[in-house]
Design an enzyme around this catalytic site. Structure first.
Site, mmCIF file in Angstrom:
data_model
loop_
_atom_site.group_PDB
_atom_site.id
_atom_site.type_symbol
_atom_site.label_atom_id
_atom_site.label_comp_id
_atom_site.label_asym_id
_atom_site.label_seq_id
_atom_site.Cartn_x
_atom_site.Cartn_y
_atom_site.Cartn_z
ATOM 1 N N GLU A 142 0.810 -1.209 -0.043
ATOM 2 C CA GLU A 142 0.156 0.287 0.064
ATOM 3 C C GLU A 142 0.814 1.320 -0.022
ATOM 4 O O GLU A 142 0.440 2.257 0.889
ATOM 5 C CB GLU A 142 -0.815 -0.080 1.185
ATOM 6 C CG GLU A 142 -1.943 -0.816 1.249
ATOM 7 C CD GLU A 142 -2.878 -1.185 2.322
ATOM 8 O OE1 GLU A 142 -3.074 -0.081 3.093
ATOM 9 O OE2 GLU A 142 -3.877 -1.674 2.228
ATOM 10 N N GLU A 158 -5.558 -8.656 -0.637
ATOM 11 C CA GLU A 158 -6.360 -8.181 0.811
ATOM 12 C C GLU A 158 -7.794 -7.948 0.432
ATOM 13 O O GLU A 158 -8.169 -7.148 -0.269
ATOM 14 C CB GLU A 158 -5.831 -7.079 1.549
ATOM 15 C CG GLU A 158 -4.645 -7.198 1.991
ATOM 16 C CD GLU A 158 -4.155 -6.080 2.935
ATOM 17 O OE1 GLU A 158 -4.768 -5.257 3.501
ATOM 18 O OE2 GLU A 158 -2.738 -5.833 2.965
#
Length: 499
Positions: free
Chosen positions: A172, A291
């Protein structure tokens, strides 16, 4: 409510990568400590890992697991988790404001994963660290011997290299919450150079570059374009993350978010195609949805708690109690991954134990399977093979996030003389009178039918009872090349046909 559907043995989508049913576990909350690992627990094995939890994990038949993060990895020194345990430092985990004891590191985790037959997908720290630490980590993990890092591994009792193929290039990196977050071009260049270094050691490595943290980020999808323009030829996958909730208590809108996810996958698929064409590249890049899960029951509460607590060790964090409504949602999202298996090759439920997880484990106490465990398990066991296109003709609904949402959410997979149908009746009150044409399968017969139905939407499982679980279904039959019967409102079905 009559719904007609059809499959044809020659109308396929893609071969499904088994890693579509992968998982993720992070050094976060009680996922590791008192999750999979709890020395002194009555169920602990000789290495301190809980046998009861391992049994539930084994029953999922997980092909791969992403480790050690997550936000955690962006300030993690992997070297802290190797060597004698008594010499390992206790560090402050900046991601979750807690203490990390480093009693579980790469060798302990690899031993646990190997025992369960799970391949590792390792993430490298490209937040506070970079190329040098990434290549050292790979050398420690993958090189046979005769070098500093590989011989150090051997001195730690691991003679043979692990041969890890899947490597995540950070986590991220677009997120302002991330330690070492970077602009897209800067991150793309770092990912490209890191990829070249890792490929120099492990030429067949599968490298995963960070996409947007979610599809609501202000830089989405420009981030993906910019990053891929820097590193396209040296990576194999781009990651997608997305979490889901129903804070508004609008069940049909909640289910509509699965359609929103399809748009997300389509958009990034288009970006991949654009960059490939622009660069005249020969290689393909696929999607790693590494995710995903439902996350909202405790999200707001815990977001305040962890920002103010005083650096606890393995604290209770994001331990969602999943509902029957979440069961139906997860079943539908897995259907979407099957339908998009031409693009999505790897997907990781986040996470595996205690932290937004299908498995829960009380410290010193029992472990149990949450309601979402079951659709994940059923898809993992029976959703491998080749995805078939399913045409659906029936009632639809509109909601805030999507229009023309089918009440019947359905996917189909064929393998070794079988066809497995995964079906969710999303309607709140009406049964589906299903008529599914089986073109090309004249001798089809039902091998088994499993169903989860009849629960209050807010019902949950717990340590003393697991009422939400699959049972034997009834009322379906194959006649004259057609699967027919009633699907109760708010029900999930897995029907395997011998063909």
């Amino acid at each position: 409510m009559r719904i007609n559907a059809a499959i044809h043995r020659d109308f396929t989508i893609s071969d499904i990568d088994n890693r579509l049913y992968a998982a993720f576990i992070e050094h976060m909350g009680r996922a590791i400590y008192s999750g999979i690992y709890e020395p002194g627990h009555p169920q602990a094995d000789g290495n301190g890992f809980r046998r009861d939890v391992a049994g539930f994990v084994r029953d999922l038949d997980i092909p791969a697991i992403r480790y050690p993060g997550g936000n955690f990895v962006s300030a993690y020194n992997w070297e802290d988790g190797i060597g004698p345990k008594e010499n390992r430092p206790v560090r402050l985990d900046l991601a979750w404001r807690s203490k990390e004891t480093n009693q579980v590191g790469i060798n302990e985790f690899a031993g646990w994963a190997n025992e369960l037959g799970i391949d590792m997908m390792l993430a490298v720290n490209l937040g506070s660290r970079g190329i040098e630490e990434a290549r050292n980590f790979m050398e420690y993990v993958n090189h046979p011997g005769g070098t500093y890092w590989s011989d150090l591994r051997r001195s730690h009792g691991v003679e043979k290299p692990y041969g890890v193929k899947m490597w995540c290039l950070g986590n991220e990196m677009d997120g302002p919450w991330q330690i070492g977050a970077k602009p897209a071009r800067e991150y793309g260049r770092l990912a490209d150079e890191t990829a070249k270094a890792l490929r120099a050691m492990t030429p067949d490595a599968e490298l995963i570059v960070c996409g947007s943290s979610n599809d609501q980020m202000p830089t989405y999808p420009e981030w993906e374009r910019s990053v891929l323009e820097e590193c396209y030829e040296h990576v194999d996958y781009i990651s997608l993350h997305k979490y889901f909730g129903n804070s508004s208590r609008d069940t049909l809108n909640f289910f509509g978010k699965i359609e929103e996810t399809g748009r997300y996958i389509n958009a990034i698929g288009g970006v991949i195609d654009f960059v490939k064409a622009k660069k005249r590249a020969k290689n393909d890049v696929h999607i790693c949805f590494d995710e995903w899960n439902v996350w909202y029951h405790r999200r707001e509460e815990d977001s305040q708690r962890w920002r103010t607590w005083d650096w606890p060790e393995a604290p209770d964090l994001l331990e969602e109690n999943y509902t029957f409504e979440d069961t139906l949602f997860v079943a539908g999202l897995l259907n979407e991954f099957i339908r998009r298996s031409d693009r999505v090759k790897i997907a990781c439920i986040a996470q595996l134990v205690n932290v937004i997880a299908p498995i829960r484990a009380d410290k010193g106490g029992k472990a149990w399977r949450q309601s979402i465990y079951w659709p994940y398990q059923l898809a993992s066991l029976y959703g491998r093979g080749t995805a078939l296109r399913v045409a659906v003709d029936g009632p639809k609904y509109d909601c805030e996030v999507a229009s023309d949402v089918d009440y019947l959410d359905i996917s189909a997979v064929t393998k070794d003389g079988t066809v497995t149908i995964f079906a969710v009746n999303r309607h709140l009150t009406e049964s589906v009178d299903l008529r599914l044409s089986l073109t090309g399968y004249p001798d089809a017969a039902i091998e088994f039918h499993k169903v989860i139905e009849g629960h209050d939407l807010m019902a949950t499982n717990g340590p003393d009872a697991e009422p939400i679980a699959p049972v034997e279904g009834k009322g379906l039959a194959v006649q004259q090349g057609e699967l027919g019967g009633k699907l109760a409102p708010l029900s999930y079905h897995v029907i395997r046909l011998k063909v």
